[in-house]
Design a protein around this motif. Sequence first.
Motif, mmCIF file in Angstrom:
data_model
loop_
_atom_site.group_PDB
_atom_site.id
_atom_site.type_symbol
_atom_site.label_atom_id
_atom_site.label_comp_id
_atom_site.label_asym_id
_atom_site.label_seq_id
_atom_site.Cartn_x
_atom_site.Cartn_y
_atom_site.Cartn_z
ATOM 1 N N PRO A 10 0.814 -1.215 0.000
ATOM 2 C CA PRO A 10 0.000 0.000 0.000
ATOM 3 C C PRO A 10 0.853 1.273 0.000
ATOM 4 N N ALA A 11 0.450 2.256 -0.836
ATOM 5 C CA ALA A 11 1.239 3.471 -1.015
ATOM 6 C C ALA A 11 0.359 4.569 -1.594
ATOM 7 N N PRO A 12 0.747 5.824 -1.409
ATOM 8 C CA PRO A 12 0.028 6.916 -2.072
ATOM 9 C C PRO A 12 0.079 6.761 -3.584
ATOM 10 N N LEU A 13 -0.884 7.348 -4.287
ATOM 11 C CA LEU A 13 -0.920 7.203 -5.732
ATOM 12 C C LEU A 13 -1.260 8.520 -6.412
ATOM 13 N N THR A 14 -0.946 8.588 -7.700
ATOM 14 C CA THR A 14 -1.224 9.739 -8.544
ATOM 15 C C THR A 14 -1.931 9.256 -9.798
ATOM 16 N N LEU A 15 -2.908 10.009 -10.253
ATOM 17 C CA LEU A 15 -3.592 9.700 -11.499
ATOM 18 C C LEU A 15 -2.923 10.468 -12.640
ATOM 19 N N TYR A 28 -8.134 -4.107 -1.330
ATOM 20 C CA TYR A 28 -7.553 -3.657 -0.066
ATOM 21 C C TYR A 28 -6.394 -4.574 0.227
ATOM 22 N N TYR A 29 -5.219 -3.983 0.375
ATOM 23 C CA TYR A 29 -3.976 -4.746 0.426
ATOM 24 C C TYR A 29 -3.481 -4.985 1.843
ATOM 25 N N GLY A 30 -4.251 -4.540 2.839
ATOM 26 C CA GLY A 30 -3.783 -4.624 4.214
ATOM 27 C C GLY A 30 -2.964 -3.394 4.575
ATOM 28 N N SER A 31 -2.716 -3.222 5.862
ATOM 29 C CA SER A 31 -1.963 -2.041 6.301
ATOM 30 C C SER A 31 -0.507 -2.104 5.888
ATOM 31 N N ASN A 32 0.027 -3.313 5.712
ATOM 32 C CA ASN A 32 1.423 -3.472 5.314
ATOM 33 C C ASN A 32 1.589 -4.311 4.058
ATOM 34 N N GLY A 33 0.538 -5.011 3.643
ATOM 35 C CA GLY A 33 0.608 -5.865 2.478
ATOM 36 C C GLY A 33 1.316 -7.180 2.785
ATOM 37 N N GLY A 34 1.279 -8.084 1.826
ATOM 38 C CA GLY A 34 2.033 -9.322 1.966
ATOM 39 C C GLY A 34 1.251 -10.467 2.567
ATOM 40 N N GLU A 35 1.930 -11.604 2.610
ATOM 41 C CA GLU A 35 1.310 -12.872 2.993
ATOM 42 C C GLU A 35 0.729 -12.858 4.399
ATOM 43 N N ALA A 36 1.370 -12.144 5.309
ATOM 44 C CA ALA A 36 0.901 -12.152 6.696
ATOM 45 C C ALA A 36 -0.497 -11.562 6.844
ATOM 46 N N GLU A 37 -0.934 -10.766 5.854
ATOM 47 C CA GLU A 37 -2.229 -10.102 5.943
ATOM 48 C C GLU A 37 -3.237 -10.618 4.920
ATOM 49 N N TRP A 38 -2.972 -11.760 4.331
ATOM 50 C CA TRP A 38 -3.907 -12.298 3.339
ATOM 51 C C TRP A 38 -5.312 -12.468 3.909
#
Length: 215
Positions: free
Chosen positions: A65-70, A122-132
């Motif tokens: 998860p990260a900020p994004l730009t269009l 929604y990718y979780g607060s940190n992303g990755g396998e631990a938050e699947w």
Amino acid sequence: MVTTTKGTVLAIWGNSGIVTRRSEDGGRSWEAPVTVSPAGYHGGGAIVDTQSGDILVFVEDRQPPAPLTLYRSRDDGKSWEPEKTVIEKDGNGHIPSMHMNEHGITLRRGPHKGRLLRPTRYYGSNGGEAEWSQQYTNAVYSDDGGRSWKTSKPFPEKGTGEATLVELSDGRIYYNSRVHWAERPRNKRRREAWSDDGGVTWKDWRIVDVLPDGD
């Protein structure tokens, strides 16, 4: 890859800067690369607004998860400009990620004709396998040409991600997604659901036994 309203094929990619190449002959030959963004992460598809002809690309600052730009192109993919946009949180208070989802669409039928719709997650607060177990797919939609976006209700199964959607001939939206969470039943088969309100809610989800997927 997407096809513009003028028939140009655009291939867009990158995870340390985003570039595109244009083909005006159906993919037989390609023009020189054009920079969309000098930095950032493009983990998913573009949107062709068939009402205006604009092409929209979301660029995240880094692995989400990260900020994004269009980024928007008004000249058939020849040049790109960043712009501010607003994406509302979903009902759980989460901002969706664009990461590893397919291209968006413009709805062509029914009361939401002209709506832009793109699969997200929604990718979780940190992303990755631990938050699947906390992750889920959803979608963002815009009724003002991409200046502002709302987020759909979650796909009705946790652990899903990497999705695609299409508008059916009867106006419903068909949604198809991977599932990453190994504790889900038949987790090496894809999932599907439908929307009859223009991509705001998803219902009747089920496992698609004929569509295998990897770990």
